[in-house]
Design a protein around this motif. Structure first.
Motif, PDB file in Angstrom:
ATOM      1  N   VAL A 283      -6.892 -49.321  19.965  1.00 55.40           N
ATOM      2  CA  VAL A 283      -8.211 -49.234  19.326  1.00 55.40           C
ATOM      3  C   VAL A 283      -8.097 -48.687  17.911  1.00 55.40           C
ATOM      4  CG1 VAL A 283     -10.479 -48.140  19.426  1.00 55.40           C
ATOM      5  CG2 VAL A 283      -9.417 -48.986  21.524  1.00 55.40           C
ATOM      6  N   ILE A 284      -7.294 -47.630  17.722  1.00 55.07           N
ATOM      7  CA  ILE A 284      -7.164 -47.002  16.405  1.00 55.07           C
ATOM      8  C   ILE A 284      -6.556 -47.978  15.396  1.00 55.07           C
ATOM      9  CG2 ILE A 284      -5.949 -45.204  15.117  1.00 55.07           C
ATOM     10  CD1 ILE A 284      -6.264 -43.428  17.646  1.00 55.07           C
ATOM     11  N   ILE A 285      -5.484 -48.671  15.796  1.00 53.22           N
ATOM     12  CA  ILE A 285      -4.802 -49.588  14.878  1.00 53.22           C
ATOM     13  C   ILE A 285      -5.551 -50.908  14.749  1.00 53.22           C
ATOM     14  CG2 ILE A 285      -2.670 -50.890  14.482  1.00 53.22           C
ATOM     15  CD1 ILE A 285      -1.181 -48.615  15.962  1.00 53.22           C
ATOM     16  N   GLY A 286      -6.013 -51.424  15.887  1.00 48.95           N
ATOM     17  CA  GLY A 286      -6.620 -52.755  15.873  1.00 48.95           C
ATOM     18  C   GLY A 286      -8.067 -52.797  15.426  1.00 48.95           C
ATOM     19  N   VAL A 287      -8.809 -51.706  15.599  1.00 50.25           N
ATOM     20  CA  VAL A 287     -10.238 -51.702  15.277  1.00 50.25           C
ATOM     21  C   VAL A 287     -10.584 -50.676  14.202  1.00 50.25           C
ATOM     22  CG1 VAL A 287     -12.584 -51.430  16.194  1.00 50.25           C
ATOM     23  CG2 VAL A 287     -10.810 -52.479  17.613  1.00 50.25           C
ATOM     24  N   MET A 288     -10.218 -49.436  14.436  1.00 48.22           N
ATOM     25  CA  MET A 288     -10.658 -48.365  13.530  1.00 48.22           C
ATOM     26  C   MET A 288      -9.990 -48.438  12.155  1.00 48.22           C
ATOM     27  SD  MET A 288     -11.137 -45.023  15.955  1.00 48.22           S
ATOM     28  CE  MET A 288     -11.921 -44.180  14.576  1.00 48.22           C
ATOM     29  N   SER A 289      -8.810 -49.031  12.077  1.00 53.76           N
ATOM     30  CA  SER A 289      -8.096 -49.090  10.801  1.00 53.76           C
ATOM     31  C   SER A 289      -8.904 -49.824   9.734  1.00 53.76           C
ATOM     32  CB  SER A 289      -6.737 -49.769  10.989  1.00 53.76           C
ATOM     33  OG  SER A 289      -6.906 -51.080  11.519  1.00 53.76           O
ATOM     34  N   TRP A 290      -9.667 -50.840  10.142  1.00 55.87           N
ATOM     35  CA  TRP A 290     -10.488 -51.575   9.176  1.00 55.87           C
ATOM     36  C   TRP A 290     -11.977 -51.234   9.281  1.00 55.87           C
ATOM     37  CZ3 TRP A 290     -14.292 -54.522  11.383  1.00 55.87           C
ATOM     38  CH2 TRP A 290     -14.108 -54.911  12.722  1.00 55.87           C
ATOM     39  N   LEU A 291     -12.422 -50.783  10.470  1.00 61.24           N
ATOM     40  CA  LEU A 291     -13.842 -50.488  10.650  1.00 61.24           C
ATOM     41  C   LEU A 291     -14.243 -49.147  10.038  1.00 61.24           C
ATOM     42  CD1 LEU A 291     -16.500 -51.434  11.918  1.00 61.24           C
ATOM     43  CD2 LEU A 291     -15.832 -50.253  14.026  1.00 61.24           C
ATOM     44  N   PRO A 293     -13.335 -47.486   7.225  1.00 59.39           N
ATOM     45  CA  PRO A 293     -13.766 -47.488   5.821  1.00 59.39           C
ATOM     46  C   PRO A 293     -15.159 -48.098   5.631  1.00 59.39           C
ATOM     47  CG  PRO A 293     -11.499 -48.222   6.009  1.00 59.39           C
ATOM     48  CD  PRO A 293     -12.044 -48.167   7.394  1.00 59.39           C
ATOM     49  N   LEU A 294     -15.473 -49.162   6.362  1.00 63.38           N
ATOM     50  CA  LEU A 294     -16.784 -49.790   6.242  1.00 63.38           C
ATOM     51  C   LEU A 294     -17.887 -48.852   6.710  1.00 63.38           C
ATOM     52  CD1 LEU A 294     -15.962 -53.391   7.573  1.00 63.38           C
ATOM     53  CD2 LEU A 294     -16.192 -52.657   5.192  1.00 63.38           C
ATOM     54  N   VAL A 295     -17.687 -48.237   7.875  1.00 67.15           N
ATOM     55  CA  VAL A 295     -18.682 -47.305   8.412  1.00 67.15           C
ATOM     56  C   VAL A 295     -18.841 -46.105   7.478  1.00 67.15           C
ATOM     57  CG1 VAL A 295     -19.221 -45.758  10.331  1.00 67.15           C
ATOM     58  CG2 VAL A 295     -18.273 -48.016  10.801  1.00 67.15           C
ATOM     59  N   ALA A 296     -17.744 -45.607   6.932  1.00 70.72           N
ATOM     60  CA  ALA A 296     -17.788 -44.443   6.042  1.00 70.72           C
ATOM     61  C   ALA A 296     -18.619 -44.739   4.794  1.00 70.72           C
ATOM     62  CB  ALA A 296     -16.368 -44.041   5.647  1.00 70.72           C
ATOM     63  N   LYS A 300     -22.189 -42.835   3.885  1.00 73.60           N
ATOM     64  CA  LYS A 300     -22.285 -42.110   2.622  1.00 73.60           C
ATOM     65  C   LYS A 300     -23.419 -42.651   1.741  1.00 73.60           C
ATOM     66  CE  LYS A 300     -19.049 -38.896   2.361  1.00 73.60           C
ATOM     67  NZ  LYS A 300     -19.388 -37.481   2.036  1.00 73.60           N
ATOM     68  N   LEU A 301     -23.626 -43.969   1.766  1.00 70.57           N
ATOM     69  CA  LEU A 301     -24.684 -44.571   0.949  1.00 70.57           C
ATOM     70  C   LEU A 301     -26.068 -44.157   1.428  1.00 70.57           C
ATOM     71  CD1 LEU A 301     -23.322 -48.209   0.388  1.00 70.57           C
ATOM     72  CD2 LEU A 301     -23.559 -46.390  -1.333  1.00 70.57           C
ATOM     73  N   GLU A 302     -26.227 -43.971   2.743  1.00 73.60           N
ATOM     74  CA  GLU A 302     -27.560 -43.663   3.268  1.00 73.60           C
ATOM     75  C   GLU A 302     -27.923 -42.192   3.167  1.00 73.60           C
ATOM     76  OE1 GLU A 302     -30.373 -44.360   7.202  1.00 73.60           O
ATOM     77  OE2 GLU A 302     -28.253 -44.856   7.292  1.00 73.60           O
ATOM     78  N   SER A 303     -26.962 -41.290   3.399  1.00 75.65           N
ATOM     79  CA  SER A 303     -27.294 -39.862   3.387  1.00 75.65           C
ATOM     80  C   SER A 303     -26.083 -39.038   2.992  1.00 75.65           C
ATOM     81  CB  SER A 303     -27.782 -39.428   4.775  1.00 75.65           C
ATOM     82  OG  SER A 303     -26.753 -39.614   5.747  1.00 75.65           O
ATOM     83  N   LYS A 304     -26.361 -37.883   2.436  1.00 74.39           N
ATOM     84  CA  LYS A 304     -25.291 -36.974   2.057  1.00 74.39           C
ATOM     85  C   LYS A 304     -24.741 -36.282   3.305  1.00 74.39           C
ATOM     86  CE  LYS A 304     -27.140 -35.979  -2.553  1.00 74.39           C
ATOM     87  NZ  LYS A 304     -27.624 -34.927  -3.484  1.00 74.39           N
ATOM     88  N   GLY A 305     -23.461 -35.931   3.217  1.00 73.45           N
ATOM     89  CA  GLY A 305     -22.842 -35.246   4.343  1.00 73.45           C
ATOM     90  C   GLY A 305     -21.521 -35.875   4.713  1.00 73.45           C
ATOM     91  N   PRO A 306     -20.806 -35.276   5.654  1.00 73.77           N
ATOM     92  CA  PRO A 306     -19.488 -35.803   6.051  1.00 73.77           C
ATOM     93  C   PRO A 306     -19.612 -37.109   6.824  1.00 73.77           C
ATOM     94  CG  PRO A 306     -20.127 -34.004   7.494  1.00 73.77           C
ATOM     95  CD  PRO A 306     -21.169 -34.054   6.410  1.00 73.77           C
ATOM     96  N   VAL A 307     -18.536 -37.878   6.817  1.00 75.14           N
ATOM     97  CA  VAL A 307     -18.497 -39.126   7.590  1.00 75.14           C
ATOM     98  C   VAL A 307     -18.378 -38.830   9.075  1.00 75.14           C
ATOM     99  CG1 VAL A 307     -17.147 -41.216   8.055  1.00 75.14           C
ATOM    100  CG2 VAL A 307     -17.518 -40.454   5.690  1.00 75.14           C
ATOM    101  N   PHE A 308     -17.565 -37.811   9.404  1.00 76.38           N
ATOM    102  CA  PHE A 308     -17.320 -37.465  10.804  1.00 76.38           C
ATOM    103  C   PHE A 308     -18.136 -36.242  11.199  1.00 76.38           C
ATOM    104  CE2 PHE A 308     -13.437 -39.650   9.450  1.00 76.38           C
ATOM    105  CZ  PHE A 308     -13.348 -40.629  10.424  1.00 76.38           C
TER     106      PHE A 308
END
Length: 463
Positions: A283-291, A293-296, A300-308
């Motif tokens: 999951v980490i390599i196959g999905v999260m590696s590219w997802l 950055p997009l989610v982050a 960040k664009l919608e609200s201030k604060g940490p990604v995680f």
């Protein structure tokens, strides 16, 4: 509603769970047995023989067969005849696997003599190791006093005296009987006994059911569950409690164990941990590696604060760990205190989508990789809620006998999300206890597929 005192999960309770089993015995047995199998193969099969392929194939088959036949599930009270029977069954299945391998890869007639010699050597070597370890441990317990457990026997009658004498004369079982306690004396109270159990680091309690009334049995059961002690019953009637029990014999005395947990077995732990590592890396390599950055970027664009979003939760043996999620709410001071509700104003627009699709949970695969969580298991609650439910809900603490999971049986059975009524949390506990007592890797895979299906189908309580 009955309110109980918050269980005292002391350092002694954690130490008991961590030291309950001799964790080195089973892996050493696996290593020795597989070493014999592979070394013997390298000696008998030298001409154009693919040792690496054989080692991988036979290693996987050996582990699967041994798990199915409980080959390494040798307990203190396991009889020598039982050990011999397990050796015989394991040997038969091992021989079938070896012949299957050579029947597929090689001309069986050319190799048959070597195969029989190989089988005799490996089975003989493994039998010597297994029997030798069996008697070494018995002598280690009886002569050197190692690998022991402190036990208390509750109730004075013929059965408990018989059990006490059995432990005294069979020191190779490794049980140190601290005391046989008379429950009918004026000075006896369950509260004092419970404190004595913790203060004296008692590992197991053997209780005669005919010495206590039903309320006392329930109270003692709750104490054992909530303080991570092992409780075993010496029966007086055929049916003691409505829960699943397991019967062992210590000499002539039948003893009922209240709860059998498959993941207490080291082979099962290794299997589940290996599955967790492989699946989380996928999951980490196959999905999260590219997802990620997009989610982050969107967060960040919608609200201030940490990604995680990081939150303390209770895991295995009630230990706290930091749980990771994608932030789905605006930063707020109540995030660690109040559970998300339907229509919660704290949830961002992207947060609604992340929660609806369970994408916000994906960072927990890092928790799995770190060993704090499992892919499947009881869902962990925030610390404040764990304390509250531990006081209010019977058996809630049983969930902490295993690692928490990203998903679980309760979640795919309709008990996901907000706890709106008392029945919601009771339903979770019932499903989690069933999962703990009936774990197998096939069930984990089914739960994962159901979780994925629910993501696409949509869930009413995914908000």
């Amino acid at each position: 509603m009955t309110t109980k005192t918050l269980p005292n999960i002391s350092a002694d309770s954690i130490a008991y769970r961590n030291g309950r089993f001799s964790g080195f015995i089973t892996p050493i047995s696996y290593i020795l047995d597989l070493g014999i199998i592979i070394l013997a193969a390298s000696y008998f099969f030298v001409e154009s023989f693919d040792l690496l392929t054989y080692s991988i194939f036979i290693g996987i088959c050996w582990v699967i067969i041994s798990m199915q036949l409980d080959f390494y599930k040798i307990r203190r009270n396991t009889k020598f005849t039982t050990l011999l029977m397990r050796l015989a069954r394991q040997s038969v299945f091992f021989a079938f696997v070896v012949f299957a391998f050579f029947g597929y890869y090689y001309e069986l007639s050319r190799e048959s003599t070597y195969i029989f010699n190989y089988l005799a050597t490996t089975i003989g070597g493994i039998s010597l190791v297994k029997i030798g370890l069996f008697f070494i441990l018995k002598n280690y317990r009886s002569t050197l006093g190692g690998n022991f457990r402190n036990v208390a026997i509750l109730g004075v009658n013929e059965e408990t005296e018989q059990l006490y004498q059995f432990f005294e004369t069979h020191t190779d079982y490794g049980y140190r009987s601290k005391k046989v306690i008379d429950v009918h004396t004026a000075s006896f109270t369950l509260a004092d006994f419970q404190k004595w159990v913790i203060d004296n680091k008692i590992d197991e309690i053997f209780c005669s059911v005919k010495e206590l009334d039903n309320d006392q049995l329930v109270e003692l059961t709750d104490f054992a569950d909530n303080n991570l002690r092992t409780l075993k019953f010496i029966p007086d009637t055929e049916a003691v409690l409505s829960q699943q029990v397991h019967c062992d014999y210590y000499g002539l005395t039948p003893v009922l164990s209240l709860r059998e947990i498959p993941l207490d077995d080291l082979a099962n732990k290794i299997t589940k941990r290996a599955f967790d590592i492989v699946f989380s890396l996928f999951v980490i390599i196959g999905v999260m590696s590219w997802l990620t950055p997009l989610v982050a970027i969107i967060i960040k664009l919608e609200s201030k604060g940490p990604v995680f979003f990081k939150q303390a939760r209770n895991g295995l043996d009630y230990k706290e760990f930091t749980c990771f999620k994608f932030r789905s709410m605006v930063p707020n001071k109540t995030a660690h205190l109040h559970q998300v509700k339907r229509g919660d104003h704290r949830i961002t627009k992207i947060g609604k989508f992340l929660r609806k699709t369970s994408i916000d949970e994906l960072p927990q695969f890092f928790n799995v990789l770190l060993g704090d969580m499992s892919v499947v298991g009881p869902r962990p609650h925030m610390v404040s809620h764990t304390h509250m439910y531990a006081e209010r809900i019977d058996k809630f603490m049983v969930r902490h006998f295993v690692k928490p999971g990203i998903t679980g049986l309760a979640q795919v059975s309709g008990y996901r999300g907000e706890v709106e009524t008392e029945e919601d949390i009771k339903g979770r506990v019932r499903n989690d206890i069933y999962y703990i007592e009936n774990w197998n890797i096939a069930q984990d895979i089914v739960i994962i597929f159901k979780t994925i299906a629910n993501v696409f189908q949509g869930e009413e309580k995914a908000y």
